[in-house]
Design a protein around this motif. Sequence first.
Motif, PDB file in Angstrom:
ATOM      1  N   GLN A  46       0.855  -1.182   0.000  1.00  0.00           N
ATOM      2  CA  GLN A  46       0.000   0.000   0.000  1.00  0.00           C
ATOM      3  C   GLN A  46       0.897   1.240   0.000  1.00  0.00           C
ATOM      4  N   ILE A  47       1.354   1.576  -1.214  1.00  0.00           N
ATOM      5  CA  ILE A  47       2.332   2.664  -1.332  1.00  0.00           C
ATOM      6  C   ILE A  47       1.673   4.016  -1.537  1.00  0.00           C
ATOM      7  N   PHE A  48       0.454   4.058  -2.075  1.00  0.00           N
ATOM      8  CA  PHE A  48      -0.198   5.339  -2.352  1.00  0.00           C
ATOM      9  C   PHE A  48      -0.994   5.815  -1.142  1.00  0.00           C
ATOM     10  N   VAL A  49      -0.343   5.808   0.004  1.00  0.00           N
ATOM     11  CA  VAL A  49      -0.961   6.236   1.260  1.00  0.00           C
ATOM     12  C   VAL A  49       0.001   7.198   1.936  1.00  0.00           C
ATOM     13  N   GLU A  50      -0.546   8.293   2.475  1.00  0.00           N
ATOM     14  CA  GLU A  50       0.266   9.287   3.170  1.00  0.00           C
ATOM     15  C   GLU A  50      -0.436   9.650   4.474  1.00  0.00           C
ATOM     16  N   ASP A  51       0.227   9.379   5.607  1.00  0.00           N
ATOM     17  CA  ASP A  51      -0.333   9.616   6.949  1.00  0.00           C
ATOM     18  C   ASP A  51      -1.642   8.863   7.129  1.00  0.00           C
ATOM     19  N   LYS A 107       2.538   2.183 -12.709  1.00  0.00           N
ATOM     20  CA  LYS A 107       3.179   0.877 -12.803  1.00  0.00           C
ATOM     21  C   LYS A 107       4.616   0.944 -12.312  1.00  0.00           C
ATOM     22  N   LYS A 108       5.344   2.020 -12.634  1.00  0.00           N
ATOM     23  CA  LYS A 108       6.727   2.148 -12.195  1.00  0.00           C
ATOM     24  C   LYS A 108       6.813   2.224 -10.675  1.00  0.00           C
ATOM     25  N   CYS A 109       5.900   2.963 -10.058  1.00  0.00           N
ATOM     26  CA  CYS A 109       5.917   3.083  -8.593  1.00  0.00           C
ATOM     27  C   CYS A 109       5.644   1.740  -7.934  1.00  0.00           C
ATOM     28  N   ILE A 110       4.703   0.972  -8.491  1.00  0.00           N
ATOM     29  CA  ILE A 110       4.380  -0.335  -7.919  1.00  0.00           C
ATOM     30  C   ILE A 110       5.563  -1.277  -8.045  1.00  0.00           C
ATOM     31  N   GLU A 111       6.254  -1.244  -9.174  1.00  0.00           N
ATOM     32  CA  GLU A 111       7.411  -2.110  -9.356  1.00  0.00           C
ATOM     33  C   GLU A 111       8.546  -1.724  -8.428  1.00  0.00           C
ATOM     34  N   GLY A 133       8.056  -0.222  -5.521  1.00  0.00           N
ATOM     35  CA  GLY A 133       7.576  -0.375  -4.158  1.00  0.00           C
ATOM     36  C   GLY A 133       7.563   0.925  -3.379  1.00  0.00           C
ATOM     37  N   SER A 134       7.635   2.062  -4.055  1.00  0.00           N
ATOM     38  CA  SER A 134       7.613   3.367  -3.393  1.00  0.00           C
ATOM     39  C   SER A 134       7.160   4.430  -4.391  1.00  0.00           C
ATOM     40  N   VAL A 135       6.722   5.571  -3.834  1.00  0.00           N
ATOM     41  CA  VAL A 135       6.248   6.684  -4.656  1.00  0.00           C
ATOM     42  C   VAL A 135       7.411   7.654  -4.875  1.00  0.00           C
ATOM     43  N   ILE A 136       7.779   7.823  -6.132  1.00  0.00           N
ATOM     44  CA  ILE A 136       8.827   8.775  -6.499  1.00  0.00           C
ATOM     45  C   ILE A 136       8.286   9.621  -7.641  1.00  0.00           C
ATOM     46  N   TYR A 137       8.092  10.905  -7.378  1.00  0.00           N
ATOM     47  CA  TYR A 137       7.575  11.801  -8.410  1.00  0.00           C
ATOM     48  C   TYR A 137       8.692  12.150  -9.401  1.00  0.00           C
ATOM     49  N   THR A 138       8.284  12.454 -10.624  1.00  0.00           N
ATOM     50  CA  THR A 138       9.255  12.808 -11.654  1.00  0.00           C
ATOM     51  C   THR A 138      10.013  14.056 -11.209  1.00  0.00           C
ATOM     52  N   PRO A 139      11.349  13.968 -11.102  1.00  0.00           N
ATOM     53  CA  PRO A 139      12.112  15.105 -10.556  1.00  0.00           C
ATOM     54  C   PRO A 139      12.164  16.265 -11.537  1.00  0.00           C
ATOM     55  N   LEU A 140      12.404  17.441 -10.994  1.00  0.00           N
ATOM     56  CA  LEU A 140      12.588  18.636 -11.807  1.00  0.00           C
ATOM     57  C   LEU A 140      14.066  18.777 -12.147  1.00  0.00           C
ATOM     58  N   VAL A 141      14.356  19.213 -13.341  1.00  0.00           N
ATOM     59  CA  VAL A 141      15.738  19.429 -13.770  1.00  0.00           C
ATOM     60  C   VAL A 141      15.920  20.917 -14.033  1.00  0.00           C
ATOM     61  N   TYR A 142      17.146  21.382 -13.803  1.00  0.00           N
ATOM     62  CA  TYR A 142      17.426  22.806 -13.974  1.00  0.00           C
ATOM     63  C   TYR A 142      17.659  23.117 -15.441  1.00  0.00           C
ATOM     64  N   LYS A 143      16.973  24.106 -15.918  1.00  0.00           N
ATOM     65  CA  LYS A 143      17.150  24.589 -17.286  1.00  0.00           C
ATOM     66  C   LYS A 143      17.753  25.985 -17.211  1.00  0.00           C
ATOM     67  N   ASN A 144      18.937  26.115 -17.796  1.00  0.00           N
ATOM     68  CA  ASN A 144      19.648  27.389 -17.723  1.00  0.00           C
ATOM     69  C   ASN A 144      18.838  28.480 -18.421  1.00  0.00           C
ATOM     70  N   PRO A 145      18.440  29.517 -17.694  1.00  0.00           N
ATOM     71  CA  PRO A 145      17.648  30.576 -18.328  1.00  0.00           C
ATOM     72  C   PRO A 145      18.465  31.506 -19.204  1.00  0.00           C
TER      73      PRO A 145
END
Length: 503
Positions: free
Chosen positions: A93-98, A171-175, A177-189
């Motif tokens: 049950q990974i999609f649970v918070e508190d 599907k990726k989170c279930i495989e 076994g944890s919730v990891i959101y797509t990270p943000l990458v720095y784009k040089n302005p």
Amino acid sequence: MPIFQDSNGLAVKFFVQKDLSQEVQAELCETITSLGGRVEAKVPRQGYILVQPGTAEEERLRLCWTSPDRPDRHFVPYTYVEACKIAGMLLKQIFVEDGVPIGMHIHSSIANINARSALSQRIMHSGGDPHASAQSARVILADPTTEIFGHLVKTYQGVPDKYIESYLWVKKCIERGSVIYTPLVYKNPGGRRPGEERTQFTEEDEEHLCNWIAAKIPYKETGGRTGNRLYQQLCDLSADPEYAWVSRHTWQSWRERYKKNAARLDTLIASIVDRKKPAPGEKGQYGYVRQAETKPKRTRKKRVKNAEQPQPDADDFMASKSLSVVPAMHLGGLSAMGMQGPQDLPGMQEIHHTDGMYSQIAAPASTSLDRSMVRRSPAEEEMDEEGSEWMVRVGDAEPPAWAKRKASEDLEGQNGNKRPRPGDSSALHEEVPNGGLTPQTLVAIANIHVVDQGIRDIAKEFRFTVEEVQEYYDKCGEMGRTRTRFQRMRQELLAKFMDEEDK
């Protein structure tokens, strides 16, 4: 080990919602028992509560038994048992918070109904809530191949705790076994980073820049010194060792340097121009192009009915023929001179065509045209002495003697209904006594177009191809600089690849 047993070998406890049909409850009990689990009559402190989503009993059970003190008590749909059996493992049950399911919204960009239903079941089996609205959901699931996905990312990129994910993310989170959101990458302005130093312009840089502008646009009134192309051409030469200094700055920087210091740099440029004194329009200057070749107008000559018709002169012939082309059938004069073809003429080279024609092109400057070898005809020597016979017809005056045809030729022309035309090659190859060449042919030979001999001399002297020398000359536009460059290149090559015994 059975999938409904923990690492200590203890059975996982389940509680089944009481208002489910007896057949469903019996099937659930049988499956749970066969997989090593145990069905409890009361809600366990640690385990799974199997409910039917969307019913009043499910809502009552959640209100009564949801507690932060019991994080290991999970509410799952009764289909969870079959999903674990198919997966061959106890789904976490990974999609649970508190202790609260994470709200997810399945966007309409996922148009396939079956895919939406399967995605919803997978989220619920892993503890999430797939029925949240777009405003209240923590995660919005959408199809990344659609344009709306990018629009959603831009819309919510500034909203904290709001994530836009692909439907494959579940599907990726279930495989994992944890919730990891797509990270943000720095784009040089863009722009220079704090503390980073820019390459400063030196006096030597400005001297190079002034020399370049003085060579390309020596006179400011012609315009173009603040254009882009002038400085782009400068940076295109960065691969040339002579212009290695160009790579210190971008073409935009070179242009801005001149614009911001135009008053001061114009004075330096003017002094360079005053010293070299280039003429406007010299080769290599920016903005000047080769003038288009103009074709001379050919006026149709009126047909003269009497026997004295003027013959076409060499200028008319050269206007109609850009190069001298001598038919093979009219080379009898060359044989009489001891020559096999036009290739034996000094200063000429032969190109053979399949139509029986010879083309002559200019030979290198080292081969000069010796007229004493060509003018072997006694008739021609006599013509040279009587220069008055070669006068040009003026106005309506009587044609000169050399332009008059013999009566037999007039008669032949009348019988054959033919008259010579300006530019007709046959007029240039009339037979003369002793097999000599006519003066018209000599004029055509002398006026053959000569390729730029300076380029060819440099290529031959320093053993480079004409194309290489021509390419550099087109860039710099100065013959002296071109010669110096290839002389230096040949010296460098000889010094670098000198054999050991030569040292």
